[in-house]
Design a protein around this motif. Structure first.
Motif, PDB file in Angstrom:
ATOM      1  N   ASN A  65       0.855  -1.189   0.000  1.00 23.68           N
ATOM      2  CA  ASN A  65       0.000   0.000   0.000  1.00 23.68           C
ATOM      3  C   ASN A  65       0.897   1.248   0.000  1.00 23.68           C
ATOM      4  N   VAL A  66       0.671   2.142  -0.940  1.00 24.54           N
ATOM      5  CA  VAL A  66       1.558   3.303  -1.074  1.00 24.54           C
ATOM      6  C   VAL A  66       0.911   4.611  -0.624  1.00 24.54           C
ATOM      7  N   TRP A  67      -0.221   4.511   0.063  1.00 25.64           N
ATOM      8  CA  TRP A  67      -0.880   5.696   0.593  1.00 25.64           C
ATOM      9  C   TRP A  67      -1.033   6.781  -0.482  1.00 25.64           C
ATOM     10  N   SER A  68      -0.627   8.015  -0.196  1.00 18.07           N
ATOM     11  CA  SER A  68      -0.953   9.120  -1.110  1.00 18.07           C
ATOM     12  C   SER A  68      -0.135   9.154  -2.390  1.00 18.07           C
ATOM     13  N   THR A  69       0.847   8.292  -2.522  1.00 19.39           N
ATOM     14  CA  THR A  69       1.479   8.153  -3.836  1.00 19.39           C
ATOM     15  C   THR A  69       0.435   7.710  -4.852  1.00 19.39           C
ATOM     16  N   SER A  70      -0.693   7.170  -4.369  1.00 18.47           N
ATOM     17  CA  SER A  70      -1.835   6.800  -5.218  1.00 18.47           C
ATOM     18  C   SER A  70      -2.476   8.010  -5.889  1.00 18.47           C
ATOM     19  N   LYS A  71      -2.268   9.198  -5.349  1.00 18.37           N
ATOM     20  CA  LYS A  71      -2.951  10.373  -5.896  1.00 18.37           C
ATOM     21  C   LYS A  71      -2.478  10.708  -7.306  1.00 18.37           C
ATOM     22  N   GLY A  72      -1.223  10.401  -7.642  1.00 19.14           N
ATOM     23  CA  GLY A  72      -0.739  10.656  -9.001  1.00 19.14           C
ATOM     24  C   GLY A  72      -1.515   9.873 -10.042  1.00 19.14           C
ATOM     25  N   ASP A 338       4.291  12.141  -2.564  1.00 19.71           N
ATOM     26  CA  ASP A 338       4.734  11.236  -1.515  1.00 19.71           C
ATOM     27  C   ASP A 338       3.523  10.545  -0.902  1.00 19.71           C
ATOM     28  N   GLY A 339       3.772   9.397  -0.293  1.00 19.11           N
ATOM     29  CA  GLY A 339       2.756   8.719   0.485  1.00 19.11           C
ATOM     30  C   GLY A 339       3.136   8.768   1.948  1.00 19.11           C
ATOM     31  N   ALA A 340       2.131   8.805   2.829  1.00 18.15           N
ATOM     32  CA  ALA A 340       2.397   8.830   4.267  1.00 18.15           C
ATOM     33  C   ALA A 340       3.348   7.697   4.635  1.00 18.15           C
ATOM     34  N   GLY A 341       4.356   8.034   5.403  1.00 13.98           N
ATOM     35  CA  GLY A 341       5.294   7.025   5.855  1.00 13.98           C
ATOM     36  C   GLY A 341       6.528   6.874   5.018  1.00 13.98           C
ATOM     37  N   GLY A 342       6.522   7.411   3.742  1.00 15.79           N
ATOM     38  CA  GLY A 342       7.772   7.375   3.003  1.00 15.79           C
ATOM     39  C   GLY A 342       7.738   7.146   1.512  1.00 15.79           C
ATOM     40  N   SER A 343       6.746   6.465   0.964  1.00 20.24           N
ATOM     41  CA  SER A 343       6.783   6.112  -0.462  1.00 20.24           C
ATOM     42  C   SER A 343       6.754   7.363  -1.335  1.00 20.24           C
ATOM     43  N   ASN A 360       7.696  -0.720   3.619  1.00 22.33           N
ATOM     44  CA  ASN A 360       6.625  -1.113   4.540  1.00 22.33           C
ATOM     45  C   ASN A 360       6.822  -0.624   5.967  1.00 22.33           C
ATOM     46  N   ARG A 361       7.999  -0.133   6.346  1.00 22.83           N
ATOM     47  CA  ARG A 361       8.126   0.486   7.667  1.00 22.83           C
ATOM     48  C   ARG A 361       7.849   1.971   7.519  1.00 22.83           C
ATOM     49  N   MET A 362       6.727   2.408   8.065  1.00 24.15           N
ATOM     50  CA  MET A 362       6.283   3.775   7.867  1.00 24.15           C
ATOM     51  C   MET A 362       6.995   4.737   8.800  1.00 24.15           C
ATOM     52  N   GLY A 363       7.549   5.793   8.224  1.00 26.09           N
ATOM     53  CA  GLY A 363       8.094   6.876   9.021  1.00 26.09           C
ATOM     54  C   GLY A 363       6.977   7.760   9.538  1.00 26.09           C
ATOM     55  N   ALA A 364       7.348   8.789  10.293  1.00 23.52           N
ATOM     56  CA  ALA A 364       6.343   9.622  10.961  1.00 23.52           C
ATOM     57  C   ALA A 364       5.754  10.694  10.061  1.00 23.52           C
ATOM     58  N   GLY A 365       6.433  11.026   8.956  1.00 20.28           N
ATOM     59  CA  GLY A 365       6.034  12.185   8.178  1.00 20.28           C
ATOM     60  C   GLY A 365       5.102  11.899   7.031  1.00 20.28           C
TER      61      GLY A 365
END
Length: 383
Positions: A65-72, A338-343, A360-365
């Motif tokens: 799952n790539v979070w907001s990298t999906s927005k592109g 970017d996606g939440a956590g790093g992607s 897969n290890r999500m950062g805080a930003g």
């Protein structure tokens, strides 16, 4: 130190070095990165573990799952329709979605949805995860919602609402949810391993998302300082790794946040923008349409993210410009998401560069994770 697999051209050995350093110095668990230059892969690397227990190695075809990298990719759907003359970016949203005119939104334009300027950063009433999985309910609530600020005047990050807003316009025009439209028009024909949501048959390939204790503490501290509009955008409903690892999340259509793919797939999708509309010998967008994607809508301090990024940002028509802070390299007109956590997905038409990074290890930003920035810097150092 896990074994790093894949290939990397000698000229881009610095990318391999940065990728390895992410494991040694930046607490990487499992990850992959792909770099394309003029459409050709110059680095395609993966390594680490797909689960917390470290029983499943990260493979070439591991999805995550790539979070907001999906927005592109979601924005790409709208730009394809605009390129075909089926969507006018300057038309009122209500021309395609009449119910959206409620609560003073009759003048909100399609470009305001793409650039996070609609004011509809999230629902005003509490919205549960189960309700987020209901497309009709979520879009109806957003259509009825009063804007959080005067539309068109400032950007305010639409963390989850973005995909439903842009996606519902796509659905009203085509009759298809954006995930199916993307599959038919782009990922299917090009053989790109990316889906919005995760088909049940692919469950065995997906990596488990993990949040470290330090990241969880940092997020909690940030959440405690949030304004009401930031809460509506980022925490209504609250999500995270636990939710995103569930079958319900994976099966849902959440175009702003639950795209699943490989680094290779992210590089290929953002490579359409880097290639000025062409990919793998096919034209997906006209050159003019591909250029329009990065049409800046004005730099400002984002109303949702506030001082969280430490500087003003500029969102174009669906993606973020690199700008003077170099989020996507030294070219200020490079762009990505970017996606939440790093992607991250990155496109730089001038350099012919596209990059996809997943982990897969999500950062805080929310943006500019140190692992991603190390890889971006290594790419440009090699050019």
């Amino acid at each position: 130190m896990p074994q790093i697999q894949g290939h990397c051209d000698d000229r881009f050995s610095g990318v391999r070095d940065a990728f390895e350093e992410n494991f040694r110095e930046r607490d990487e668990l499992g990850a992959a990165v792909t770099v394309l230059v003029d459409g050709e892969p110059v680095a395609d690397l993966w390594g680490g573990w797909a689960d917390t227990a470290r029983t499943r190695p990260w493979e070439r075809e591991t999805l995550v799952n790539v979070w907001s990298t999906s927005k592109g990719p979601t924005a790409l759907c709208a730009h394809i329709l605009a390129d075909r003359g089926l969507l006018d970016l300057d038309a009122p949203v209500a021309a395609y979605w009449p119910e959206f005119a409620a609560a003073g939104k009759e003048a909100v334009r399609v470009r305001h949805l793409l650039s996070h300027r609609s004011g509809v950063a999230g629902p005003r009433e509490p919205h549960t995860l189960e309700e987020l999985y209901d497309w009709e309910l979520t879009t109806a609530r957003l259509a009825a919602a009063e804007p959080w600020w005067e539309p068109g005047t400032r950007s305010g990050y639409h963390a989850f609402s973005y995909g439903f807003l842009v996606g519902e316009v796509v659905r009203r025009i085509t009759g298809l949810l954006p995930g199916e439209f993307l599959r038919r028009e782009v990922t299917g024909p090009l053989g790109i391993d990316f889906t919005i949501g995760l088909p049940e048959k692919e469950a065995g390939r997906v990596a488990e998302l993990v949040v470290s204790p330090s990241s969880r503490e940092a997020q909690a501290a940030a959440f405690a300082q949030m304004t009401p509009v930031a809460v509506a955008s980022l925490l209504n409903p609250p999500t995270g790794a636990v939710a995103a690892n569930s079958p319900q999340w994976r099966a849902a259509e959440i175009p702003a946040a639950n795209g699943h793919g490989t680094a290779r797939a992210i590089a290929a999708l953002y490579g359409i923008f880097a290639g000025r509309g062409r990919a793998d010998g096919r034209r997906i967008l006209s050159e003019a349409a591909a250029e329009r994607v990065r049409e800046g809508q004005g730099s400002c301090r984002d109303l949702v993210l506030g001082d969280g990024l430490g500087h003003d940002t500029e969102i174009a028509l669906g993606l973020w410009l690199s700008g003077p802070h170099g989020s996507y390299g030294p070219n200020p007109r490079a762009f990505g998401h970017d996606g939440a956590g790093g992607s991250c997905g990155l496109a730089d038409p001038e350099a012919g560069v596209a990059l996809g990074y997943v982990m897969n290890r999500m950062g805080a930003g929310i943006a500019d994770d140190p692992r991603k920035m190390a890889l971006v810097e290594a790419v440009y150092a090699a050019l």
